[in-house]
Design an enzyme around this catalytic site. Structure first.
Site, PDB file in Angstrom:
ATOM      1  N   LEU A 308       0.813  -1.214   0.000  1.00 56.11           N
ATOM      2  CA  LEU A 308       0.000   0.000   0.000  1.00 56.11           C
ATOM      3  C   LEU A 308       0.844   1.261   0.000  1.00 56.11           C
ATOM      4  O   LEU A 308       0.329   2.348  -0.277  1.00 56.11           O
ATOM      5  CB  LEU A 308      -0.932   0.007   1.220  1.00 56.11           C
ATOM      6  CG  LEU A 308      -1.911  -1.167   1.332  1.00 56.11           C
ATOM      7  CD1 LEU A 308      -2.704  -1.068   2.627  1.00 56.11           C
ATOM      8  CD2 LEU A 308      -2.848  -1.200   0.132  1.00 56.11           C
ATOM      9  N   GLY A 311       8.201   4.043   2.854  1.00 54.43           N
ATOM     10  CA  GLY A 311       9.025   5.222   3.058  1.00 54.43           C
ATOM     11  C   GLY A 311      10.269   4.868   3.835  1.00 54.43           C
ATOM     12  O   GLY A 311      10.704   3.712   3.854  1.00 54.43           O
ATOM     13  N   LYS A 312      10.834   5.877   4.501  1.00 57.17           N
ATOM     14  CA  LYS A 312      12.048   5.659   5.282  1.00 57.17           C
ATOM     15  C   LYS A 312      11.802   4.695   6.438  1.00 57.17           C
ATOM     16  O   LYS A 312      12.697   3.967   6.849  1.00 57.17           O
ATOM     17  CB  LYS A 312      12.561   6.998   5.817  1.00 57.17           C
ATOM     18  CG  LYS A 312      12.980   7.979   4.732  1.00 57.17           C
ATOM     19  CD  LYS A 312      13.442   9.292   5.347  1.00 57.17           C
ATOM     20  CE  LYS A 312      13.844  10.286   4.263  1.00 57.17           C
ATOM     21  NZ  LYS A 312      14.279  11.588   4.836  1.00 57.17           N
ATOM     22  N   ALA A 315       7.523  -0.318   5.258  1.00 60.37           N
ATOM     23  CA  ALA A 315       6.527  -0.554   4.206  1.00 60.37           C
ATOM     24  C   ALA A 315       5.158  -0.776   4.840  1.00 60.37           C
ATOM     25  O   ALA A 315       5.035  -1.094   6.030  1.00 60.37           O
ATOM     26  CB  ALA A 315       6.928  -1.757   3.362  1.00 60.37           C
ATOM     27  N   VAL A 316       4.123  -0.598   4.003  1.00 61.91           N
ATOM     28  CA  VAL A 316       2.736  -0.834   4.425  1.00 61.91           C
ATOM     29  C   VAL A 316       2.123  -1.847   3.470  1.00 61.91           C
ATOM     30  O   VAL A 316       2.203  -1.685   2.242  1.00 61.91           O
ATOM     31  CB  VAL A 316       1.908   0.467   4.420  1.00 61.91           C
ATOM     32  CG1 VAL A 316       0.476   0.188   4.872  1.00 61.91           C
ATOM     33  CG2 VAL A 316       2.554   1.521   5.297  1.00 61.91           C
ATOM     34  N   ASP A 423       2.668  16.757   9.121  1.00 61.25           N
ATOM     35  CA  ASP A 423       3.075  16.156   7.846  1.00 61.25           C
ATOM     36  C   ASP A 423       1.871  16.013   6.920  1.00 61.25           C
ATOM     37  O   ASP A 423       1.723  15.000   6.226  1.00 61.25           O
ATOM     38  CB  ASP A 423       3.725  14.794   8.090  1.00 61.25           C
ATOM     39  CG  ASP A 423       4.508  14.302   6.869  1.00 61.25           C
ATOM     40  OD1 ASP A 423       4.910  15.162   6.044  1.00 61.25           O
ATOM     41  OD2 ASP A 423       4.700  13.084   6.726  1.00 61.25           O
TER      42      ASP A 423
END
EC number: 2.7.11.18
Length: 613
Positions: A308, A311-312, A315-316, A423
């Site tokens: 999905l 990033g740093k 993961a998703v 953010d």
């Protein structure tokens, strides 16, 4: 009827004399038009007097049955103004024609049947007749003969009439005039009154006050109906219902609402009705989550192939809880340093405070030897910008209003809970599904608890959406999130990023100087209210920016139903946003490839210390 604000107001529709269709037979003028009657007075309500009424027949020659007199004690109330008039006996007889023998209409008498269901849209009113009352004058032997004839007709009506004809009426029914019914032969009169009142019967309802009518006007319409009742036998109850028929097939409330919506859609065929309702809550109740250790594979079935995002942090992907079959999103965070775990604990603490349907909900948190996995609500619609750049999607300014209003709702709840997101960007706003307009805010990895009495400074975020105080490393507040909202709104309306430069340095310089403007071409179709909304957010001075509560009260985010009727022009931002997303993907890929190549060169030279490794 659709009001200005677009609501369907449902109400009982009065059937006036001018609005009622003409009789089916011959389409000629009705009897009431040929013989206009004088306005009724208070004297009309008293029993008739043969001496005062020269038009009344001689009681000795044409006696009226005593059963035709109405019992005043049983009358529910005076007639409502504008209610339909009684039907003639000839239209309701067993064979479809009136009884030439002078008996009453079919179903005009008898004990009332069971109360109709509350969903019934038409109600029948049976006007009770008092056998103890008789017209003035000597009836003689004709009284007994007429009474016997009336009883026979009443019995025939009970056997052959539909069930709803015997149902008792609500108190808002038409009350019969006290004037004698000898104006027309007995075969042309009836005691059945049908009304189009689509309400549940209430014995306490007085009736006539709601219609705004008077007894005199009601009696006048009754008198006109009695004169015209002889032609009602050839009329149809459905479709071309004449004014002699007192039955109106009023549609149910749901049908009326549907018809009103269809009418609105036809009038505004280029506008699609927006689902601006709040999004549904998470498929599980809000819970207070604590980080615990456990075996992830024994509780959840991880689907790493269905990614999905990432990033740093990691993961998703999607996953399914084995015990319940609940589909969730799993955010896998790499645990490399103690600070990584500290950041995750702060994210869990923040999400435990956020119970709002425009904010993603946390389900569980499990720690392993190398990772921390946050299991959250699964949102299937994808990123907001990915959704609106679809070629089949017709983006209008009203769509943007709906999106921005929901984002403001989520931000307002966060700020009330003393939480700053810090953010906010298009990637962190997801659509609930792939077809609607419902959105939720995600990713609280950089969120912070906020105390107005304490100084808080941060030096992280995405350059395009950073506020000037973050770039300057000054004290931040809840207005910091509002700057990011202004950038998102600007992009939704135009498809352009207001501060984006050729590189991050130029972008940050544009932010510091608040160097932005409304592009004349892209904002050509944008309203002045929308521009004012953005201008009050992209202000360098924090105190001059609108709060989330002020945004929700801004004229641009209100009266959406009215604006939707006239604001149906497609925005050019769709095309420009597609270019923006393509550039963003290219930039991410370029950075990833450049970093990989640089790492390869450095590792080959043995100078890993240059990367801080």
């Amino acid at each position: 009827m659709t009001t200005e604000n677009g609501a369907v107001e449902l109400g009982s529709q009065s059937l006036s004399t001018e609005q009622t269709p003409k009789a089916a037979a011959g389409d000629g003028p009705s009897a009431s038009e040929k013989e206009p009657s004088a306005p009724a007075t208070e004297k009309d309500l008293s029993p008739p007097n043969a001496k005062k009424d020269p038009g009344a027949p001689d009681p000795k020659n044409n006696p009226d049955p005593p059963s035709l007199k109405k019992d005043p004690a049983k009358a529910p109330g005076p007639e409502k103004k504008g209610d339909p008039v009684p039907a003639s006996a000839s239209s309701q007889g067993p064979s479809g024609e009136g009884d030439g023998g002078g008996g009453p209409a079919e179903g005009s008498e008898g004990p009332p049947a069971a109360l109709p269901l509350p969903t019934a849209t038409a109600e029948a009113s049976i006007q009770k007749l008092d056998p103890t009352q008789a017209p003035s004058g000597n009836q003689g032997s004709g009284e007994a003969k007429a009474g016997k004839k009336a009883a026979e007709c009443r019995e025939a009506g009970r056997r052959g009439s539909p069930a709803f004809l015997h149902s008792p009426s609500c108190p808002a029914i038409i009350s019969c005039s006290e004037k004698t019914l000898a104006v027309k032969p007995l075969s042309e009169t009836t005691d059945l009154v049908f009304t189009g009142v689509s309400v549940t019967p209430d014995p306490q309802d007085p009736g006539p006050v709601k219609a705004g009518g008077t007894n005199a006007l009601a009696e006048k319409k009754k008198e006109e109906a009695e004169k015209a009742s002889g032609q009602a036998g050839q009329a149809k109850v459905q479709g071309d219902t004449p004014q002699r028929i007192g039955f109106q097939a009023v549609p149910s409330e749901r049908v009326e609402v549907g018809q009103a919506l269809c009418l609105t859609a036809r009038e505004e065929d280029c506008f699609q009705i927006l689902d601006d309702c709040p999004p549904p809550p998470a498929p599980f109740p809000h819970r207070i989550v604590e980080l615990r250790t456990g075996n992830v594979n024994s509780e959840f079935s991880m689907n790493s192939k269905e990614a999905l995002g990432g990033g740093k942090f990691g993961a998703v992907c999607t996953c399914t809880e084995r015990a319940t079959g609940l589909k969730l999103a799993a955010k896998v965070i790499k645990k490399q340093t103690p600070k990584d775990k500290e950041m995750v604990l702060l994210e869990i603490e923040v999400m435990n405070q956020l119970n709002h349907r425009n904010l993603i909900q946390l389900y569980a948190a499990i720690e392993t030897s190398h990772e921390i996995i946050l299991f959250m609500e699964y949102i299937e619609g994808g990123e907001l910008f990915e959704r609106i750049v679809d070629e089949d999607y017709h983006l209008t300014e009203v769509d943007t209003m709906v999106f921005v209003r929901q984002i403001c709702d989520g931000i307002l709840f966060m700020h009330k809970m003393r939480v700053l997101h810090l953010d906010l960007k298009p990637e962190n706003i997801l659509c609930v599904n792939t077809t609607g307009h419902l959105v939720k805010i995600i990713d609280f990895g950089l969120a912070r608890r906020y105390n107005p009495n304490e100084k808080l400074k941060v030096n992280f975020g995405t350059p395009e959406f950073l506020s000037p105080e973050v770039v300057n490393y000054d004290q931040i507040s809840d207005k910091t999130d509002m700057w990011s909202l202004g950038v998102i709104t600007y992009m939704l309306l135009s498809g352009l990023s207001p501060f984006l430069g050729d590189d991050d340095t130029e972008t940050l310089n544009n932010v510091l100087s608040a160097n932005w403007y409304f592009d004349e071409e892209t904002f050509e179709a944008v309203s002045d209210e929308a521009k004012d909304f953005v201008s009050n957010l992209l202000t360098k001075d924090q105190s001059a920016r609108m709060s989330a509560e002020q945004c929700l009260a801004h004229p641009w985010l209100n009266n959406l139903a009215e604006k939707a009727k006239r604001c149906n022009r497609r925005l050019k931002s769709q095309i420009l946003l597609k270019k923006y997303l393509m550039k963003r993907r290219w930039k991410k890929n370029f950075i990833a490839v450049s970093a990989a190549n640089r790492f390869k060169k450095i590792s080959s030279s043995g100078a890993l210390m240059a990367l801080g490794v």
